[in-house]
Enzyme design. Structure first.
Site, PDB file in Angstrom:
ATOM      1  N   GLY A  70      40.433  36.734  38.907  1.00 53.51           N
ATOM      2  CA  GLY A  70      40.262  38.166  38.752  1.00 53.51           C
ATOM      3  C   GLY A  70      40.639  38.675  37.372  1.00 53.51           C
ATOM      4  O   GLY A  70      39.988  39.584  36.833  1.00 53.51           O
ATOM      5  N   THR A  71      41.674  38.102  36.775  1.00 51.92           N
ATOM      6  CA  THR A  71      42.101  38.563  35.458  1.00 51.92           C
ATOM      7  C   THR A  71      41.016  38.330  34.419  1.00 51.92           C
ATOM      8  O   THR A  71      40.697  39.218  33.615  1.00 51.92           O
ATOM      9  CB  THR A  71      43.402  37.855  35.038  1.00 51.92           C
ATOM     10  OG1 THR A  71      44.469  38.313  35.881  1.00 51.92           O
ATOM     11  CG2 THR A  71      43.744  38.134  33.589  1.00 51.92           C
ATOM     12  N   SER A 197      38.418  37.780  43.273  1.00 50.17           N
ATOM     13  CA  SER A 197      39.284  36.607  43.114  1.00 50.17           C
ATOM     14  C   SER A 197      39.253  35.780  44.390  1.00 50.17           C
ATOM     15  O   SER A 197      39.423  36.310  45.488  1.00 50.17           O
ATOM     16  CB  SER A 197      40.720  37.042  42.813  1.00 50.17           C
ATOM     17  OG  SER A 197      41.563  35.918  42.684  1.00 50.17           O
ATOM     18  N   CYS A 330      61.243  42.413  37.015  1.00 51.19           N
ATOM     19  CA  CYS A 330      62.511  42.111  36.360  1.00 51.19           C
ATOM     20  C   CYS A 330      62.221  41.396  35.044  1.00 51.19           C
ATOM     21  O   CYS A 330      61.633  40.322  35.033  1.00 51.19           O
ATOM     22  CB  CYS A 330      63.382  41.240  37.255  1.00 51.19           C
ATOM     23  SG  CYS A 330      65.057  40.999  36.618  1.00 51.19           S
TER      24      CYS A 330
END
Length: 389
Positions: A70-71, A197, A330
């Site tokens: 997908g990216t 994807s 994070c």
């Protein structure tokens, strides 16, 4: 018990796709660009998959270009259109896009492109009138996510695409979370470009597809051998593409029944958790991906609650054998608030307290009931004064 409830992150490869990958690895492993029988067998496997993936979204098979996922499909859509222009123009995206849309848009901005990010309401939905107002004479592309991965909201794609058709602007949608989960008809919707994807619909990781409307011109990201009709050079990963095709075909066949089942399970979990004052649902309850639940932890503004975030709940559930996810990231030991929740109007503090629960083929009623019970127990231990009923 081990209960996986993070199907929006990835899905396990289904048995039929695994069998197909194994068959191709052992008997159809030739280079699909070769004209001898070994190459022809590999090429046939790819073309069969192209028909299977195309059928999932009612596309012409020749309009499907296989990618690494997908990216890459999202980057190819954005850069493939914008690279047609020698000078910077104008691009429209939403404020709740996946990073594989937002990052290319930021890169284009640094090179002089104008980028409009459409606002969303508290449920994460775009007002189509905002898109109509945003289009300029030099707007060349609009890219709007189909179903938001973090909060589950489905955008009014038909209306948005119709506006783009009216103004003769290309329309792309990132359908990575939606394809195989909701019915998509690219022809009826008037979509120009659409990303898919494989590993979101029980196919192999490492492959995906970009639908490119016939007649639309794109500049390819990769130069080389001209594979995938010139849209995506590089020797194709035949086993993964073949597995993707099988997964797409089965997703299409099972879509209606599986959607109804998942909606019932999703709503059951929403109902079981409705007595938890700490869990505030996020996203649009009506226009929502069928397998998707998301919440923001609503906590008193006091020092004792400062360290409780969405990741706190994720870790505690993981210790109990249940896998879910959090939208906050994070980085270098610091918890960054979710840009999606910020765009929806949540505060910096609230935007680190999002959680996502996504269901799939293996999810049962027993899984839902057990998860609700365990989550309530975790909340009771962490925040006893806000225990669920």
């Amino acid at each position: 018990m081990q209960i996986y409830l993070d199907y929006s992150a990835t899905t396990p490869m289904r048995a039929e796709a695994i069998a197909t990958v194994h068959r191709v690895l052992t008997s159809e492993w030739g280079n699909p660009s070769s004209i001898h029988q070994w190459g022809e067998r590999a090429s046939t496997a790819i073309e069969q998959a192209r028909f299977q993936v195309a059928a999932l979204i009612n596309a012409n098979p020749d309009a499907i270009a296989f990618t690494s996922g997908g990216t890459e499909a999202n980057n190819q859509a954005i850069m493939g259109v914008t690279n047609l222009y020698a000078t910077p123009q104008h691009l429209v995206i939403s404020s709740v896009e996946h990073s594989s849309i937002d990052a290319p848009a930021r890169w284009l901005e640094s090179r002089g492109w104008q980028v409009t990010r459409l606002p969303v309401d508290l449920a994460g939905r775009i007002d189509p009138q905002d898109l109509a107002a945003a289009i300029r004479p030099n707007t060349v592309l609009v890219s709007i996510i189909y179903g938001q991965s973090e909060v589950g909201t489905i955008q009014p794609i038909a209306e948005l695409a119709a506006i783009c058709q009216q103004y003769r602007v290309y329309f792309h949608t990132d359908a990575v979370q939606a394809a195989g989960r909701v019915e998509i008809d690219v022809r009826a919707l008037g979509i120009d470009l659409l990303s898919i994807s494989s590993h979101k619909l029980y196919g192999p990781q490492g492959t995906g597809a970009l639908y490119i409307r016939p007649g639309l011109e794109l500049v390819p990201l990769l130069a080389g051998g001209g594979q995938e009709m010139g849209w995506r050079s590089g020797t194709q990963s035949v086993p993964q593409i073949a597995g993707f095709g099988v997964a797409a075909e089965l997703a299409s066949e099972e879509l209606a029944a599986e959607n109804n089942r998942l909606i019932n399970l999703r709503d059951r979990l929403f109902d079981l958790l409705s007595g938890c004052p700490i869990l505030i649902p996020t996203g649009d309850r009506l226009h929502r991906l069928p397998h998707h639940l998301s919440f923001c932890l609503q906590l008193p503004d006091c020092h004792s609650m400062a360290n409780i975030t969405g990741k706190t709940i994720v870790r505690q559930l993981n210790l109990a054998g249940i896998g879910i996810s959090s939208g906050a990231a994070c980085t270098s030991g610091k918890l960054n608030p979710s840009p999606i929740l910020l765009a929806m109007g949540y505060t910096q503090t609230e935007a680190v307290r999002g959680i996502r629960i996504t269901l799939g083929k293996a999810t049962t009623v027993a899984d839902i009931d057990w998860t609700a019970m365990v989550l309530k127990q975790i909340i009771a231990r962490q925040i006893p004064q806000l225990a669920c009923v």
